[in-house]
Design an enzyme around this catalytic site. Sequence first.
Site, PDB file in Angstrom:
ATOM      1  N   PHE A  68       0.997  -1.326  -0.106  1.00 23.45           N
ATOM      2  CA  PHE A  68       0.112   0.083   0.066  1.00 23.45           C
ATOM      3  C   PHE A  68       0.838   1.101  -0.023  1.00 23.45           C
ATOM      4  O   PHE A  68       1.538   1.536  -0.818  1.00 23.45           O
ATOM      5  CB  PHE A  68      -1.123  -0.018   1.045  1.00 23.45           C
ATOM      6  CG  PHE A  68      -1.859  -1.324   1.149  1.00 23.45           C
ATOM      7  CD1 PHE A  68      -2.912  -1.464   0.297  1.00 23.45           C
ATOM      8  CD2 PHE A  68      -1.551  -2.496   1.913  1.00 23.45           C
ATOM      9  CE1 PHE A  68      -3.706  -2.417   0.061  1.00 23.45           C
ATOM     10  CE2 PHE A  68      -2.259  -3.466   1.610  1.00 23.45           C
ATOM     11  CZ  PHE A  68      -3.371  -3.593   0.989  1.00 23.45           C
ATOM     12  N   SER A  69       0.671   2.161   0.980  1.00 27.43           N
ATOM     13  CA  SER A  69       1.411   3.611   0.979  1.00 27.43           C
ATOM     14  C   SER A  69       3.074   3.279   1.160  1.00 27.43           C
ATOM     15  O   SER A  69       3.507   4.529   0.809  1.00 27.43           O
ATOM     16  CB  SER A  69       0.900   4.574   1.699  1.00 27.43           C
ATOM     17  OG  SER A  69      -0.488   4.657   1.328  1.00 27.43           O
ATOM     18  N   THR A  70       3.226   2.205   1.569  1.00 26.94           N
ATOM     19  CA  THR A  70       4.755   2.221   1.653  1.00 26.94           C
ATOM     20  C   THR A  70       5.374   2.274   0.266  1.00 26.94           C
ATOM     21  O   THR A  70       6.671   2.769   0.115  1.00 26.94           O
ATOM     22  CB  THR A  70       5.359   0.991   2.379  1.00 26.94           C
ATOM     23  OG1 THR A  70       4.831   0.951   3.717  1.00 26.94           O
ATOM     24  CG2 THR A  70       6.612   0.501   2.447  1.00 26.94           C
TER      25      THR A  70
ATOM     26  N   LYS B  38       4.803   4.572  -1.640  1.00 27.26           N
ATOM     27  CA  LYS B  38       5.099   6.056  -1.906  1.00 27.26           C
ATOM     28  C   LYS B  38       6.610   6.322  -1.841  1.00 27.26           C
ATOM     29  O   LYS B  38       7.078   7.301  -2.554  1.00 27.26           O
ATOM     30  CB  LYS B  38       4.462   6.889  -1.049  1.00 27.26           C
ATOM     31  CG  LYS B  38       2.976   6.902  -1.405  1.00 27.26           C
ATOM     32  CD  LYS B  38       2.176   7.847  -0.295  1.00 27.26           C
ATOM     33  CE  LYS B  38       0.484   8.058  -0.723  1.00 27.26           C
ATOM     34  NZ  LYS B  38      -0.194   6.749  -0.433  1.00 27.26           N
TER      35      LYS B  38
ATOM     36  N   TYR C 243      -2.195  14.971   3.544  1.00 26.40           N
ATOM     37  CA  TYR C 243      -1.923  13.556   2.931  1.00 26.40           C
ATOM     38  C   TYR C 243      -2.953  13.197   1.935  1.00 26.40           C
ATOM     39  O   TYR C 243      -4.206  12.895   2.155  1.00 26.40           O
ATOM     40  CB  TYR C 243      -1.764  12.715   3.864  1.00 26.40           C
ATOM     41  CG  TYR C 243      -1.667  11.081   3.598  1.00 26.40           C
ATOM     42  CD1 TYR C 243      -0.373  10.835   2.803  1.00 26.40           C
ATOM     43  CD2 TYR C 243      -2.388  10.132   4.036  1.00 26.40           C
ATOM     44  CE1 TYR C 243       0.059   9.744   2.577  1.00 26.40           C
ATOM     45  CE2 TYR C 243      -1.922   8.646   3.572  1.00 26.40           C
ATOM     46  CZ  TYR C 243      -0.728   8.630   2.866  1.00 26.40           C
ATOM     47  OH  TYR C 243      -0.330   7.344   2.465  1.00 26.40           O
TER      48      TYR C 243
END
Length: 381
Positions: A74-76, A78, A164
């Site tokens: 998921f957002s890791t 980014k 965010y």
Amino acid sequence: MTSLPDLHGVCPPRFNAVKDAFAANFTDAPEGLNELAARFSVTIDGEVAVDLWAGSADLAGTRPFAADTLVPVFSTGKAVMALMIARCVDRGLLSYEDRVADHWPAFGAAGKDQLTVGQLMSHQSGLPGFSDGVEPAIWFDRQAVLDRLAAQTPLWAPGAASGYHPITIGYLAGELFRIVDGRTMGTALREDFAQPFDLDLWIGLPEAEHGRVAQLRKPAAAPDLGAIDAVKKAAFLDRGSAPGGRGSTEWRMAEIPSANLHATAKDLARMMSVVATGGALDHRAVLSEATLVQATRERIHGPDKVLPFDMSWAAGFTRNQGLNIFGPNPEAVGHCGWGGSMAFADQAAGVSAAYVMTRQSPHLIGDPRALRLIEALYGAL
């Protein structure tokens, strides 16, 4: 207390405390978040120093978690997205001080014409979600998402604050990348990093690889976003705030740099070693030190409009300053993902690390299992 599965991987005696912490997360984790499967990997000066994994890749307990098991982080992802944009800057295709609209004129509508690339990457565009209702299936129509976001009036004055962008930032940064590079970010990740450096990292996972993906157990509770307002609803809580309606196969195959990276912890840690080493991967220069400074320096610091924290944002990275989730160095950078995954780099210590797991927690950042591992790591350094 639950039983400890067999531990696999590499962990020199110097890091026995890390191994003990990793084991404890299976038998006596904080908040009862005992692991079902997890992996924790560390590089020091660009070399893999610790790589531990254990558990089952499926919820039925019939398929062992293996060295080639992929986990959606998921957002890791980014953090990887931030490095891909930094590569464009390093190659002279972009500057963080460029206006986004100079490369993507349609984006300049509705008062967004002065927003810089650095501000976009640090969540200052005012586009954390859609301002009106959409169907979740829109996320599978990339052009529809881009057209709507480019035309949309920001939910706050661009550049005035951070808020965010859970998913939209992947489409915005991905389109900027495509415009200046000519390839999608997923294609470039594969061609420039995954293939030449043997990194098992995927933005857009081919269906032939789906059998390697671990199953996740969703969090038992929703994350705490603090007081809810229209901005937080657009980012996280509206019906169309996240992709849906097409099933996991199409979701895995889509290229959503902000949300659906599939990875191994080892290769996430190796990718983040680019920051830890000052720009090298496997001792080959891939970014200049000057670009790294620009990519990781603070762009904005203060109360975030979406996350219930004071955030120090770099150009796509979460900075450790004030959060203390990536070890003791406030200049460390990384990112956390839904459910608890994380990856970070500390250039001062020459360290990068990544944590992935299959039992998700409700923590937005700083999952206590990851914090336990990082504390043990720094105690051993």
